[in-house]
Design a protein around this motif. Sequence first.
Motif, mmCIF file in Angstrom:
data_model
loop_
_atom_site.group_PDB
_atom_site.id
_atom_site.type_symbol
_atom_site.label_atom_id
_atom_site.label_comp_id
_atom_site.label_asym_id
_atom_site.label_seq_id
_atom_site.Cartn_x
_atom_site.Cartn_y
_atom_site.Cartn_z
ATOM 1 N N GLN A 93 6.785 -6.657 -46.036
ATOM 2 C CA GLN A 93 7.359 -7.958 -45.726
ATOM 3 C C GLN A 93 8.874 -7.842 -45.511
ATOM 4 O O GLN A 93 9.473 -6.823 -45.877
ATOM 5 C CB GLN A 93 7.067 -8.937 -46.871
ATOM 6 N N PRO A 94 9.526 -8.868 -44.940
ATOM 7 C CA PRO A 94 10.976 -8.802 -44.714
ATOM 8 C C PRO A 94 11.800 -8.555 -45.982
ATOM 9 O O PRO A 94 12.866 -7.943 -45.922
ATOM 10 C CB PRO A 94 11.303 -10.172 -44.127
ATOM 11 N N ASN A 95 11.284 -8.985 -47.160
ATOM 12 C CA ASN A 95 12.028 -8.748 -48.402
ATOM 13 C C ASN A 95 11.706 -7.390 -49.028
ATOM 14 O O ASN A 95 12.159 -7.089 -50.124
ATOM 15 C CB ASN A 95 11.766 -9.874 -49.407
ATOM 16 N N GLY A 96 10.882 -6.574 -48.365
ATOM 17 C CA GLY A 96 10.563 -5.224 -48.839
ATOM 18 C C GLY A 96 9.332 -5.132 -49.704
ATOM 19 O O GLY A 96 8.940 -4.039 -50.098
ATOM 20 N N THR A 97 8.696 -6.260 -50.016
ATOM 21 C CA THR A 97 7.481 -6.216 -50.830
ATOM 22 C C THR A 97 6.266 -5.935 -49.955
ATOM 23 O O THR A 97 6.316 -6.060 -48.742
ATOM 24 C CB THR A 97 7.274 -7.550 -51.583
ATOM 25 N N LEU A 98 5.175 -5.557 -50.606
ATOM 26 C CA LEU A 98 3.937 -5.257 -49.893
ATOM 27 C C LEU A 98 2.994 -6.444 -49.958
ATOM 28 O O LEU A 98 2.824 -7.064 -51.006
ATOM 29 C CB LEU A 98 3.245 -4.041 -50.511
ATOM 30 N N LYS A 99 2.354 -6.744 -48.822
ATOM 31 C CA LYS A 99 1.348 -7.804 -48.754
ATOM 32 C C LYS A 99 0.016 -7.174 -48.384
ATOM 33 O O LYS A 99 -0.104 -6.494 -47.366
ATOM 34 C CB LYS A 99 1.733 -8.853 -47.710
ATOM 35 N N PRO B 184 10.364 1.339 -49.392
ATOM 36 C CA PRO B 184 11.577 1.772 -48.694
ATOM 37 C C PRO B 184 11.440 1.691 -47.172
ATOM 38 O O PRO B 184 12.405 1.927 -46.455
ATOM 39 C CB PRO B 184 11.740 3.223 -49.147
ATOM 40 N N TYR B 185 10.246 1.337 -46.682
ATOM 41 C CA TYR B 185 9.999 1.302 -45.249
ATOM 42 C C TYR B 185 10.482 0.001 -44.625
ATOM 43 O O TYR B 185 10.658 -1.001 -45.296
ATOM 44 C CB TYR B 185 8.509 1.502 -44.956
ATOM 45 N N ARG B 186 10.638 0.018 -43.319
ATOM 46 C CA ARG B 186 11.095 -1.164 -42.585
ATOM 47 C C ARG B 186 10.038 -2.253 -42.595
ATOM 48 O O ARG B 186 8.833 -1.960 -42.655
ATOM 49 C CB ARG B 186 11.412 -0.788 -41.142
ATOM 50 N N PRO B 187 10.464 -3.530 -42.525
ATOM 51 C CA PRO B 187 9.492 -4.629 -42.454
ATOM 52 C C PRO B 187 8.546 -4.460 -41.264
ATOM 53 O O PRO B 187 8.953 -4.022 -40.190
ATOM 54 C CB PRO B 187 10.382 -5.860 -42.263
#
Length: 84
Positions: A65-71, A39-42
Motif C-alpha cells: 500500500q502507499p503507506n508501506g503496509t501489506l494488504k 521496503p518495496y515500492r507501493p
Amino acid sequence: MKHAVIAIFFALTACASAAGGPEPLPGSLTYGGKVVHSPYRPGTVVKNTFLGKFGYRVFETYVVQPNGTLKLTSQSTGPDFLWQ
C-alpha cells in the motif's frame, strides 16, 4: 473418497472467499492483526506460501500500500504434493 473430500474443501473455500476479502490464516504475514511494513515500492506484489491445516499449501498474494503496509488480496489452497 479422497477426491470428494478435496472437492468439498475447495468448494467451501471458494464460498468463504466470495463473501468478502480474504482473511489471514495462522501462518499469514498479517495474521492476528500484525502490521507488516515492506521496503518495496507501493503497488509491488508480494507472495507468501506456507503449510496450512491438514497439510494443504496456502498461497497468498499481498500488495504494498502507499503507506508501506501489506494488504492481503488473494488466498488459495492446494495439496502439498502432485497427483501422479
